[in-house]
Design a protein around this motif. Sequence first.
Motif, PDB file in Angstrom:
ATOM      1  N   ARG A 105       0.822  -1.216   0.000  1.00 30.19           N
ATOM      2  CA  ARG A 105       0.000   0.000   0.000  1.00 30.19           C
ATOM      3  C   ARG A 105       0.848   1.255   0.000  1.00 30.19           C
ATOM      4  O   ARG A 105       0.546   2.229  -0.694  1.00 30.19           O
ATOM      5  N   LEU A 108       2.215   1.658  -3.435  1.00 29.11           N
ATOM      6  CA  LEU A 108       1.172   2.093  -4.381  1.00 29.11           C
ATOM      7  C   LEU A 108       0.937   3.597  -4.314  1.00 29.11           C
ATOM      8  O   LEU A 108       0.623   4.219  -5.329  1.00 29.11           O
ATOM      9  N   ARG A 116      -1.651   3.677 -10.898  1.00 26.88           N
ATOM     10  CA  ARG A 116      -2.188   3.052  -9.690  1.00 26.88           C
ATOM     11  C   ARG A 116      -3.593   2.502  -9.955  1.00 26.88           C
ATOM     12  O   ARG A 116      -3.923   1.392  -9.547  1.00 26.88           O
ATOM     13  N   VAL A 120      -4.517  -1.417  -9.538  1.00 30.58           N
ATOM     14  CA  VAL A 120      -5.565  -1.847  -8.607  1.00 30.58           C
ATOM     15  C   VAL A 120      -6.644  -2.626  -9.347  1.00 30.58           C
ATOM     16  O   VAL A 120      -7.065  -3.702  -8.907  1.00 30.58           O
ATOM     17  N   LEU A 154       6.684   0.229  -9.252  1.00 32.78           N
ATOM     18  CA  LEU A 154       6.590  -0.506  -7.989  1.00 32.78           C
ATOM     19  C   LEU A 154       7.891  -1.241  -7.690  1.00 32.78           C
ATOM     20  O   LEU A 154       8.345  -1.256  -6.538  1.00 32.78           O
ATOM     21  N   SER A 171      -2.831  -9.919  -3.726  1.00 39.47           N
ATOM     22  CA  SER A 171      -3.800  -8.852  -3.502  1.00 39.47           C
ATOM     23  C   SER A 171      -4.623  -9.123  -2.269  1.00 39.47           C
ATOM     24  O   SER A 171      -4.589 -10.198  -1.693  1.00 39.47           O
TER      25      SER A 171
END
Length: 176
Positions: A105, A108, A116, A120, A154, A171
Amino acid sequence: MSDRSDAGYLAYVNGRLTAMRRVAHMLCGDPDQADDLVQETITKLYARWPRVSQADNVDAYVHTMIVRAFLDEKRRGWWRVGLFASTPERPPAAQQPVEEQTVVRAALTEVPARQRAVLVLRFMCDLPIAEVAEILGCSPGTVKSQTSHGLNRLRQILGDAEDVPVTPSNSAGGIR
């Protein structure tokens, strides 16, 4: 709006509220801001419910609304206050280790907003490329390139950490 239409709207929102919060939280990284995004979305959804309820895929429409609200907020900044009538429920406890969630998180939040949103939707919501392209209003090629750029970013942020792979299995769970 008719009582029948209101009942359909309430049934949909009550059944999908946790999933909407999860998507919004993964987009913005802040539970309070996620609640604001969800509130804005369900308010707009109520106004459009008679038309939206006839759509083939209401969830895709709502995903589009959440992502657009997130991207609009990133463009404009925090510009209005929304209040709930009562304190909202918190989503259930996550199933993966807290340390991994925190790292992912935090990483992100460093990725550009559009990348992003793609990450997601693709990995946290487990949506196919075509549906993500439809939600974001772009081509599938753009989704692929944004996914590639977002994953590269990332990896840079995480320092190529082998112990925190960015995959659908890492996830917080799909929302389907």
